[in-house]
Design a protein around this motif. Structure first.
Motif, PDB file in Angstrom:
ATOM      1  N   TYR A 191       5.760 -10.515  -5.724  1.00 29.16           N
ATOM      2  CA  TYR A 191       5.276  -9.302  -6.373  1.00 29.16           C
ATOM      3  C   TYR A 191       4.903  -8.243  -5.345  1.00 29.16           C
ATOM      4  O   TYR A 191       4.197  -8.535  -4.367  1.00 29.16           O
ATOM      5  N   PHE A 193       2.847  -4.767  -5.244  1.00 28.84           N
ATOM      6  CA  PHE A 193       1.928  -3.911  -5.978  1.00 28.84           C
ATOM      7  C   PHE A 193       2.091  -2.480  -5.482  1.00 28.84           C
ATOM      8  O   PHE A 193       1.847  -2.186  -4.311  1.00 28.84           O
ATOM      9  N   TRP A 250       9.586  -8.449  -7.704  1.00 39.10           N
ATOM     10  CA  TRP A 250       9.132  -7.814  -8.928  1.00 39.10           C
ATOM     11  C   TRP A 250       8.082  -6.770  -8.548  1.00 39.10           C
ATOM     12  O   TRP A 250       7.145  -7.076  -7.813  1.00 39.10           O
ATOM     13  N   VAL A 252       5.037  -4.329  -9.437  1.00 35.62           N
ATOM     14  CA  VAL A 252       3.937  -4.133 -10.380  1.00 35.62           C
ATOM     15  C   VAL A 252       3.400  -2.722 -10.205  1.00 35.62           C
ATOM     16  O   VAL A 252       2.941  -2.359  -9.110  1.00 35.62           O
ATOM     17  N   GLN A 253       3.450  -1.918 -11.262  1.00 34.22           N
ATOM     18  CA  GLN A 253       2.859  -0.585 -11.211  1.00 34.22           C
ATOM     19  C   GLN A 253       1.344  -0.743 -11.229  1.00 34.22           C
ATOM     20  O   GLN A 253       0.773  -1.186 -12.215  1.00 34.22           O
ATOM     21  N   ALA A 254       0.681  -0.372 -10.113  1.00 32.95           N
ATOM     22  CA  ALA A 254      -0.707  -0.793  -9.904  1.00 32.95           C
ATOM     23  C   ALA A 254      -1.707   0.347  -9.770  1.00 32.95           C
ATOM     24  O   ALA A 254      -2.825   0.134  -9.306  1.00 32.95           O
ATOM     25  N   ALA A 260      -2.376  -3.471 -14.292  1.00 29.22           N
ATOM     26  CA  ALA A 260      -1.599  -4.200 -13.287  1.00 29.22           C
ATOM     27  C   ALA A 260      -1.915  -5.690 -13.329  1.00 29.22           C
ATOM     28  O   ALA A 260      -1.015  -6.530 -13.252  1.00 29.22           O
ATOM     29  N   ARG A 261      -3.193  -6.032 -13.469  1.00 29.24           N
ATOM     30  CA  ARG A 261      -3.573  -7.448 -13.520  1.00 29.24           C
ATOM     31  C   ARG A 261      -2.964  -8.124 -14.740  1.00 29.24           C
ATOM     32  O   ARG A 261      -2.385  -9.216 -14.635  1.00 29.24           O
ATOM     33  N   ASN A 263      -0.400  -7.163 -16.600  1.00 32.03           N
ATOM     34  CA  ASN A 263       1.062  -7.204 -16.534  1.00 32.03           C
ATOM     35  C   ASN A 263       1.555  -8.267 -15.561  1.00 32.03           C
ATOM     36  O   ASN A 263       2.544  -8.959 -15.833  1.00 32.03           O
ATOM     37  N   CYS A 264       0.873  -8.392 -14.428  1.00 35.23           N
ATOM     38  CA  CYS A 264       1.287  -9.385 -13.435  1.00 35.23           C
ATOM     39  C   CYS A 264       1.104 -10.800 -13.975  1.00 35.23           C
ATOM     40  O   CYS A 264       1.997 -11.641 -13.858  1.00 35.23           O
ATOM     41  N   HIS A 267       3.652 -11.542 -16.700  1.00 38.83           N
ATOM     42  CA  HIS A 267       4.985 -11.763 -16.149  1.00 38.83           C
ATOM     43  C   HIS A 267       5.067 -13.110 -15.451  1.00 38.83           C
ATOM     44  O   HIS A 267       6.061 -13.833 -15.599  1.00 38.83           O
TER      45      HIS A 267
END
Length: 308
Positions: A191, A193, A250, A252-254, A260-261, A263-264, A267
């Motif tokens: 990931y 960020f 991947w 993560v739009q953070a 972000a948390r 969504n991560c 996923h």
């Protein structure tokens, strides 16, 4: 001798239920305390009805996802699965906060965090991946890398801590290294960020002015701020040259930490074919009492003063 509780059974059961609920709320308070530590609860607009409702949704989803993470943990232990999750991103991108929420309710013997310091003189002479290998998971474990072997593609490249030859060798080796891990049964999730220039500046300024967070700022962090564009270029090259089917990247739009948390975690859960493991019913054994046993008093000098 066992001391009998003189209260009616209904009152005793009600007290137990109250204590159970208090313990449950106390566990949730740990998460709330971590959120309040973001200070002033989301800034000047944190107390509007819209923000309050958004926080309710966030916590509801977070607790639900953490429940799924416990199921994932049980499945990993049951099946002997090996999972590596890599967290990369700019300084202050929110990697640590996401890792905390993932690990908060998991068994540290099953889910470990690897956050390696800068290599020492001996490690600098080793095969580059060598110091990371010892942190890889055994069967029934998951390891979260808070930064990883991709240091060479990021900070080492930008700060000139590696030569051009070492940099190129890394990109020749890393796909083969990760393919080898995948062939041996290790699942790798990577990931990145992603935050904006403006958001990183705000977070750095917050750390500068918050005495409880100043420790998070290092001279390297401050220098990374100056070299924003160099980090951007290094990141783009890294994603392009190490995005492979066996271990894809991947993003993560953070900019929004809470989203972000969630969504991560969502996923991550979607990438592992876990399912709930049935457990046998747990029964608390009866307490054994002995007439000859007498509890000895603890000396007052050993008691922690009750200041609160």
């Amino acid at each position: 001798m066992k001391e009998l509780d003189p209260r009616p059974e209904a009152e005793v059961m009600a007290e137990r239920q109250r204590r159970f609920e208090e313990d449950l709320i106390d566990a949730y308070d740990e998460e709330l305390e971590m959120e309040v530590d973001d200070r002033i609860i989301d800034g000047a607009q944190g107390f509007t009805p819209e923000h309050r409702e958004a926080r309710k949704v966030y916590f509801r989803e977070l607790f639900r996802l953490q429940g799924e993470l416990v199921k994932l943990q049980d499945w990993i232990v049951q099946t002997g699965h090996r999972l590596v999750v890599i967290f990369e991103g700019r300084d202050a991108a929110g990697k640590g906060g996401a890792i905390k929420r993932i690990t908060q309710r998991l068994n540290p013997r099953v889910c470990r965090v690897a956050a390696l310091p800068a290599p020492n003189n001996r490690e600098r002479t080793q095969w580059y991946f060598q110091r990371y290998v010892s942190h890889l998971p055994a069967g029934g474990e998951m390891v979260l890398f808070d930064r990883s072997w991709y240091n060479r593609a990021g900070v080492e490249r930008v700060m000139n801590f590696c030569s051009d030859d070492e940099y190129e060798e890394f990109f020749r080796s890393v796909p083969e290294f990760e393919k080898m891990l995948a062939r041996s049964g290790v699942q790798i999730l990577k990931y990145w960020f992603s935050i904006t220039d403006e958001e990183q500046e705000i977070r750095f300024q917050n750390r500068i002015h918050d005495p409880l967070k100043q420790w998070k700022l290092s001279p390297m962090d401050l220098e990374s701020r100056r070299r924003w564009e160099a980090y951007t270029q290094a990141k783009e090259v890294m994603l392009q040259r190490s995005h492979i089917p066996e271990a894809p990247w991947w993003v993560v739009q953070a900019v929004d930490k809470k989203r972000a948390r969630l969504n991560c975690i969502h996923h991550l859960l979607s990438q592992v074919p876990y399912h709930e493991i049935e457990h046998p019913l747990i029964e608390l054994p009866a307490r054994v009492y002995h007439d000859e046993y007498s509890r000895q008093p603890v000396p007052e000098s050993m008691i922690v003063p009750e200041m609160y």
